[in-house]
Design an enzyme around this catalytic site. Sequence first.
Site, PDB file in Angstrom:
ATOM      1  N   GLU A 346      62.772  22.457  65.011  1.00  0.00           N
ATOM      2  CA  GLU A 346      61.313  22.672  65.075  1.00  0.00           C
ATOM      3  C   GLU A 346      60.763  23.563  63.947  1.00  0.00           C
ATOM      4  O   GLU A 346      59.953  24.448  64.199  1.00  0.00           O
ATOM      5  CB  GLU A 346      60.942  23.300  66.429  1.00  0.00           C
ATOM      6  CG  GLU A 346      61.331  22.443  67.612  1.00  0.00           C
ATOM      7  CD  GLU A 346      61.183  23.174  68.936  1.00  0.00           C
ATOM      8  OE1 GLU A 346      60.760  22.531  69.889  1.00  0.00           O
ATOM      9  OE2 GLU A 346      61.505  24.362  69.031  1.00  0.00           O
TER      10      GLU A 346
HETATM   11  C1  TNX Z   1      62.818  23.172  72.617  1.00  0.00           C
HETATM   12  S1  TNX Z   1      65.504  22.346  71.988  1.00  0.00           S
HETATM   13  C2  TNX Z   1      63.424  24.134  71.828  1.00  0.00           C
HETATM   14  C3  TNX Z   1      63.418  25.537  72.253  1.00  0.00           C
HETATM   15  C4  TNX Z   1      62.644  25.738  73.512  1.00  0.00           C
HETATM   16  C5  TNX Z   1      62.908  24.608  74.471  1.00  0.00           C
HETATM   17  C6  TNX Z   1      62.253  24.763  75.802  1.00  0.00           C
HETATM   18  C7  TNX Z   1      65.275  23.106  70.770  1.00  0.00           C
HETATM   19  C8  TNX Z   1      66.270  22.898  69.782  1.00  0.00           C
HETATM   20  N1  TNX Z   1      64.175  23.855  70.716  1.00  0.00           N
HETATM   21  O1  TNX Z   1      62.915  26.346  71.230  1.00  0.00           O
HETATM   22  O2  TNX Z   1      63.027  26.951  74.073  1.00  0.00           O
HETATM   23  O3  TNX Z   1      62.494  23.408  73.904  1.00  0.00           O
HETATM   24  O4  TNX Z   1      62.658  23.781  76.697  1.00  0.00           O
END
Ligand code: TNX
Length: 543
Positions: A346
């Site tokens: 992300e």
């Molecule tokens: C996605 S999964 C994220 C996390 C969040 C999570 C909450 C991922 C690699 N990144 O930063 O905590 O969703 O469900």
Amino acid sequence: MKNHFLINKQGAWIILFAMVLTISSCTGEKKQVINFPATDLAMENMIPKPTKIIPTNSAFGLDQFTAIYTSQSESGFNEVAEFLSDKIQGKTGLNLPVNQSDAGTVDRVIYINKTDSTEVAGSEGYQLYITKDSIILNARSSEGAFRGIQTLRQIIPEVSNDTLAEQPIWPIPTGKISDNPNFEYRASMLDVARHFFSVEDVKKYIDLLAYYKINVLHLHLTDDQGWRIEIKSWPKLTEIGGSTEVGGESGGFYTQEDYKDIVAYAAKHYMTIIPEVDMPGHTNAASVSYPILNGNGKTPELYEGTHVGFSTFDTRKDTVYAFIDDVVREISEITPGPYFHIGGDESHVTKKNDYIYFVQKVEKIVQKYGKRMIGWDEVAQANLDGSSVVHFWNSEENANKAVEKGMKVILSPATKAYLDMEYDTLSKFGLHWAAYIPVDTAYIWTPESFAKGVPQESILGVEAPLWSETISNIDELEYLAFPRMIGYSELSWSTEENRNWDNFKVRLANQAPFLDRMDVKYYASPKIDWKESKYSYKEISKD
Ligand code: TNX
């Protein structure tokens, strides 16, 4: 019969010695003959389900006249036996001697034997031969012995039978178990960045995971809301970046001594710790501590919210790579395991070219310190080495890119394996952006064929991540992790043919006494017919 035991020479001597003790204990007093009611090893509530179980329908009487012996030649076996003795004491109150030649009256023995036999598969495989007089656990390494004693712990009854003899007896069904894992990597992740969890909390989680043969704990050590690991060459990371957490609570961090303590505790449970430093996104806490890292000339504010994707390192600045070099070096020095997780998810405000450039440079730094890089699936967009590992959570396309590059993939699909997803609309904690994941949904999927284009040979294993935006203490952690984590243990250890929801849910229901004894505040889902659970699901659901 003897040949079946596969004991090496030294093992045979010790068994012989134990037999002599047994016999000598019988010379004064007659050995008690106990008539056990028929028991069936195949009906026991073992999780994960072992590869093969052959019941012989009698019982071994575990009692105060039982002693434990081990191979002495191989290091670690004595410690595994001490661990077993300690856990037996916790469950039964019995204090079984380990490798004591003057153990007093010994009627029956548990013998933990190092074997070189290829009949025992791999370093984590083991065999258990349970007869009326002895339990022999064969393993090629102390790691295999450690997995085997978890099985043994699970088949010791919760309560003794006090009518079979003068002393209380815990009858263990006889038979043979041969077992080895389907996947070498069986993990959970704990996000200690959104909310901090103490060393004691992490140790309790390790205790519970080890009982179900989980062998990896991935710690998500840094995020926008907090930096949780002391870096001696960059002290403000924890002084400033460690001071906050989601919701305005007080934060916290592990000193390097704390982290070493966790690593050592995990090692005692044959569990590898994987540290994650999430970058180039999810780095607000780092950039507040050292504003030079974000390269935009601004000092960001500490962040206690739950949005993602707004922060980034400056990927074109040498200082950033000097910083990462220090961080990876310091953490790698106190991490004996082979992996270093760089996050990489992300990074919504990092330009694609910059992101790719960054991941490739960081991979080299990780390799310089002798570790294999793991990254969330976005990293597969970069040109990476086949030895690096892609952590699938969301994008099948990225997972496929990894397979094309000959990389291994860890499976953590958010729709199935995210421990922070709510069970249902009544769940007290958790999120539901990916799915609601009730206990059956968590178990009923097939990692071997889940992601199209990711064949079993490319799968390193399964991991269940527990993100902590909505949980801030061990009770809440346990509510989300249990009982689902128990299903993930079976999904990663047992083969597809050996997994079956209707069968699993009965064995799961019977975990209640163990979870209660361990004071685990699990979610007593109404989908499971819990055996004497002290938690009613009504009490812990939303009103
Ligand atoms: C996605 S999964 C994220 C996390 C969040 C999570 C909450 C991922 C690699 N990144 O930063 O905590 O969703 O469900």
